[in-house]
Scaffold this motif. Structure first.
Motif, PDB file in Angstrom:
ATOM      1  N   ASP A   2       1.081  -0.954   0.453  1.00 30.99           N
ATOM      2  CA  ASP A   2      -0.317  -0.232  -0.029  1.00 30.99           C
ATOM      3  C   ASP A   2       0.848   1.030   0.341  1.00 30.99           C
ATOM      4  OD1 ASP A   2      -2.255  -0.931   0.002  1.00 30.99           O
ATOM      5  OD2 ASP A   2      -2.434  -1.149   2.197  1.00 30.99           O
ATOM      6  N   THR A   3       2.002   1.447   0.536  1.00 32.43           N
ATOM      7  CA  THR A   3       2.583   2.353   0.707  1.00 32.43           C
ATOM      8  C   THR A   3       4.340   2.357  -0.273  1.00 32.43           C
ATOM      9  OG1 THR A   3       4.563   1.484   2.357  1.00 32.43           O
ATOM     10  CG2 THR A   3       2.266   2.501   3.217  1.00 32.43           C
ATOM     11  N   PHE A   4       4.273   1.123  -0.757  1.00 35.06           N
ATOM     12  CA  PHE A   4       5.492   1.556  -1.899  1.00 35.06           C
ATOM     13  C   PHE A   4       5.711   2.338  -3.289  1.00 35.06           C
ATOM     14  CE2 PHE A   4       7.331  -1.362  -5.803  1.00 35.06           C
ATOM     15  CZ  PHE A   4       8.569  -1.035  -5.355  1.00 35.06           C
ATOM     16  N   ALA A   5       4.661   2.289  -3.287  1.00 30.93           N
ATOM     17  CA  ALA A   5       4.236   3.362  -4.444  1.00 30.93           C
ATOM     18  C   ALA A   5       4.242   5.484  -4.425  1.00 30.93           C
ATOM     19  CB  ALA A   5       2.866   3.365  -5.056  1.00 30.93           C
ATOM     20  N   SER A   6       4.255   5.729  -2.464  1.00 30.58           N
ATOM     21  CA  SER A   6       4.762   6.992  -2.655  1.00 30.58           C
ATOM     22  C   SER A   6       5.967   6.892  -1.647  1.00 30.58           C
ATOM     23  CB  SER A   6       3.419   7.459  -1.284  1.00 30.58           C
ATOM     24  OG  SER A   6       3.921   6.259  -0.190  1.00 30.58           O
ATOM     25  N   ALA A   7       6.425   5.537  -1.491  1.00 28.18           N
ATOM     26  CA  ALA A   7       7.664   5.510  -0.718  1.00 28.18           C
ATOM     27  C   ALA A   7       8.841   5.631  -1.743  1.00 28.18           C
ATOM     28  CB  ALA A   7       8.213   3.935   0.023  1.00 28.18           C
ATOM     29  N   LEU A   8       9.016   4.830  -2.502  1.00 27.55           N
ATOM     30  CA  LEU A   8       8.874   5.309  -4.129  1.00 27.55           C
ATOM     31  C   LEU A   8       9.856   6.512  -4.340  1.00 27.55           C
ATOM     32  CD1 LEU A   8      11.048   3.095  -6.010  1.00 27.55           C
ATOM     33  CD2 LEU A   8       8.991   2.937  -7.602  1.00 27.55           C
ATOM     34  N   ASP A   9       7.809   7.373  -4.945  1.00 26.39           N
ATOM     35  CA  ASP A   9       8.248   8.710  -5.398  1.00 26.39           C
ATOM     36  C   ASP A   9       9.122   9.438  -4.333  1.00 26.39           C
ATOM     37  OD1 ASP A   9       6.598   7.711  -7.694  1.00 26.39           O
ATOM     38  OD2 ASP A   9       4.590   8.770  -6.705  1.00 26.39           O
ATOM     39  N   ALA A  10       8.744   9.019  -3.322  1.00 24.84           N
ATOM     40  CA  ALA A  10       9.933  10.087  -1.965  1.00 24.84           C
ATOM     41  C   ALA A  10      11.477  10.135  -2.424  1.00 24.84           C
ATOM     42  CB  ALA A  10       9.681   9.366  -0.891  1.00 24.84           C
ATOM     43  N   PHE A  11      11.274   8.316  -2.196  1.00 21.91           N
ATOM     44  CA  PHE A  11      12.906   8.639  -3.019  1.00 21.91           C
ATOM     45  C   PHE A  11      13.600   9.110  -3.687  1.00 21.91           C
ATOM     46  CE2 PHE A  11      15.568   5.077  -4.988  1.00 21.91           C
ATOM     47  CZ  PHE A  11      16.655   5.247  -4.520  1.00 21.91           C
ATOM     48  N   ALA A  12      12.452   8.599  -5.440  1.00 25.38           N
ATOM     49  CA  ALA A  12      13.660   9.431  -6.499  1.00 25.38           C
ATOM     50  C   ALA A  12      13.448  10.510  -5.957  1.00 25.38           C
ATOM     51  CB  ALA A  12      12.079   8.784  -7.438  1.00 25.38           C
ATOM     52  N   ALA A  13      12.831  11.537  -5.719  1.00 27.72           N
ATOM     53  CA  ALA A  13      12.901  13.012  -4.914  1.00 27.72           C
ATOM     54  C   ALA A  13      13.875  13.326  -4.290  1.00 27.72           C
ATOM     55  CB  ALA A  13      11.086  13.543  -4.800  1.00 27.72           C
ATOM     56  N   LEU A  41      10.603  -9.219  -1.119  1.00 25.01           N
ATOM     57  CA  LEU A  41       9.285  -9.297  -0.888  1.00 25.01           C
ATOM     58  C   LEU A  41       8.775  -8.385  -0.012  1.00 25.01           C
ATOM     59  CD1 LEU A  41       9.759 -13.388   0.701  1.00 25.01           C
ATOM     60  CD2 LEU A  41       8.182 -12.452  -1.889  1.00 25.01           C
ATOM     61  N   PRO A  42       7.578  -7.856  -0.097  1.00 22.67           N
ATOM     62  CA  PRO A  42       6.678  -9.062  -1.059  1.00 22.67           C
ATOM     63  C   PRO A  42       5.866  -7.170  -2.191  1.00 22.67           C
ATOM     64  CG  PRO A  42       5.259  -7.506   0.732  1.00 22.67           C
ATOM     65  CD  PRO A  42       6.770  -7.094   1.042  1.00 22.67           C
ATOM     66  N   LEU A  43       7.302  -6.981  -2.516  1.00 24.74           N
ATOM     67  CA  LEU A  43       6.951  -5.888  -3.424  1.00 24.74           C
ATOM     68  C   LEU A  43       7.273  -6.116  -5.195  1.00 24.74           C
ATOM     69  CD1 LEU A  43       8.471  -3.199  -1.004  1.00 24.74           C
ATOM     70  CD2 LEU A  43       6.086  -3.823  -1.304  1.00 24.74           C
ATOM     71  N   LYS A  44       7.699  -7.460  -4.856  1.00 22.33           N
ATOM     72  CA  LYS A  44       8.643  -7.769  -6.706  1.00 22.33           C
ATOM     73  C   LYS A  44       7.601  -7.353  -7.846  1.00 22.33           C
ATOM     74  CE  LYS A  44      12.701 -10.517  -5.105  1.00 22.33           C
ATOM     75  NZ  LYS A  44      13.249 -11.407  -5.022  1.00 22.33           N
ATOM     76  N   GLU A  45       6.117  -8.034  -7.505  1.00 20.09           N
ATOM     77  CA  GLU A  45       4.978  -8.226  -8.471  1.00 20.09           C
ATOM     78  C   GLU A  45       4.116  -6.717  -8.974  1.00 20.09           C
ATOM     79  OE1 GLU A  45       2.784 -12.028  -9.184  1.00 20.09           O
ATOM     80  OE2 GLU A  45       3.384 -11.355  -6.739  1.00 20.09           O
ATOM     81  N   ALA A  46       4.580  -5.986  -7.573  1.00 23.90           N
ATOM     82  CA  ALA A  46       4.026  -4.391  -7.549  1.00 23.90           C
ATOM     83  C   ALA A  46       4.814  -3.193  -8.247  1.00 23.90           C
ATOM     84  CB  ALA A  46       3.776  -3.994  -6.374  1.00 23.90           C
ATOM     85  N   ALA A  47       5.818  -3.740  -8.056  1.00 19.94           N
ATOM     86  CA  ALA A  47       7.336  -2.947  -8.518  1.00 19.94           C
ATOM     87  C   ALA A  47       7.566  -3.366 -10.449  1.00 19.94           C
ATOM     88  CB  ALA A  47       8.820  -3.613  -8.575  1.00 19.94           C
ATOM     89  N   LEU A  48       6.355  -3.974 -10.525  1.00 23.69           N
ATOM     90  CA  LEU A  48       6.615  -4.472 -12.322  1.00 23.69           C
ATOM     91  C   LEU A  48       5.543  -3.481 -12.479  1.00 23.69           C
ATOM     92  CD1 LEU A  48       7.256  -5.265 -14.976  1.00 23.69           C
ATOM     93  CD2 LEU A  48       5.532  -7.393 -14.482  1.00 23.69           C
TER      94      LEU A  48
END
Length: 288
Positions: free
Chosen positions: A43-54, A64-71
């Motif tokens: 649930d928080t992966f997309a926002s955490a990844l955006d913050a990391f990129a910023a 785990l458990p984010l590998k399929e969501a990452a695609l």
């Protein structure tokens, strides 16, 4: 020298060895980098990844458990990532994420190079059908294994992985209750997270009951996890008389080296990092 910013995302993630491995790779190759562990749920992966990129993040590992969501978060993905349906390596490219999957090549490199296994025509059992299983199954097939049987608690997920691989004569889906009737395998791979302690809100089911009839005198048993999480499966393998009982440390180091090459254009030597992890923590020693 400009320091590059990298991270590993997962849940839970405090146990991850990735920051230690990449710090060693950086010292070995002269690459200046900062590598952190970031806890993120689906649930928080997309926002955490955006913050990391910023914050200047230029590359990330995903576990785990984010590998399929990452695609789904990638603007572009490699052939092996699309084939796996899962991403474990993210590369920042022109304001977007490009995905790859280095799990399969990492596993094959560890088994064939470090442990000296010939994977050709090995009758193989893959336990699990999540992101980890998706990542390694295509590479195992490319390495020349024999028939592949995929077993998962939720049979629909095993069926979906079989369909994705597209080799109906050689790849088969089975139920957990079928295990006792499947006979002996040359290679048994645990790609489940069943032995992992459940996080808040998760149900923990433990390692399924595995019949010893799956194991013969030349069987190699491999857990894609490492440390305490891998202990139940490896203990079962040894008790069943497996010829090899191998945890996921070698695969972790090899897939990390592939990711490092994607980020920095150079593939580090892996034996030093592997030996250092083995020396530091007795729990990581396999029965190979």
């Amino acid at each position: 020298m400009t320091e590059s910013h990298h991270a590993v995302f997962g849940h839970p993630i405090a146990h991850s060895l990735s920051p230690r491995i990449h710090a060693r790779f950086g010292r070995q190759t002269g690459v200046a980098l900062r590598f952190e562990a970031i806890d993120a749920t689906p649930d928080t992966f997309a926002s955490a990844l955006d913050a990391f990129a910023a914050a200047g993040g230029s590359g990330a590992s995903v576990t785990l458990p984010l590998k399929e969501a990452a695609l789904a978060l990638c603007a572009d993905a490699s052939d092996r990532a699309r084939r796996a349906g899962a991403v474990n390596t993210l590369v920042r490219d022109g304001g977007h994420w490009r995905g790859d999957n280095t799990d399969g090549v990492g596993l094959v490199r560890d088994l064939t190079g470090r442990h000296g296994l010939d994977l050709r025509q090995r009758r193989t059992l893959l336990l699990g059908a999540g992101g980890a299983a998706h990542g390694v199954a295509p590479a195992l097939i490319d390495a020349g294994i024999g028939d592949l049987f995929i077993v998962n608690r939720t049979s629909a997920r095993a069926d979906a992985l079989v369909d994705k691989l597209g080799l109906p004569k050689h790849v088969h889906s089975r139920y957990l209750e079928d295990l006792a009737a499947l006979g002996e395998f040359d290679l048994v791979i645990n790609a489940t997270s069943a032995a992992r302690a459940p996080a808040a809100g998760e149900a923990g089911s433990g390692l399924p009951t595995l019949p010893t009839s799956l194991v013969g005198a030349r069987t190699a048993c491999v857990d894609l996890s490492y440390g305490e999480v891998a202990i139940p499966f490896l203990a079962w393998a040894r008790a069943a008389g497996a010829h090899h009982a191998i945890d996921g440390v070698g695969m972790l180091v090899e897939q990390a080296a592939e990711a490092f090459k994607l980020w920095h254009g150079i593939r580090p030597y892996t034996d030093e990092a592997y030996a250092a992890l083995r020396e530091r923590d007795a729990l990581l020693v396999t029965g190979d």
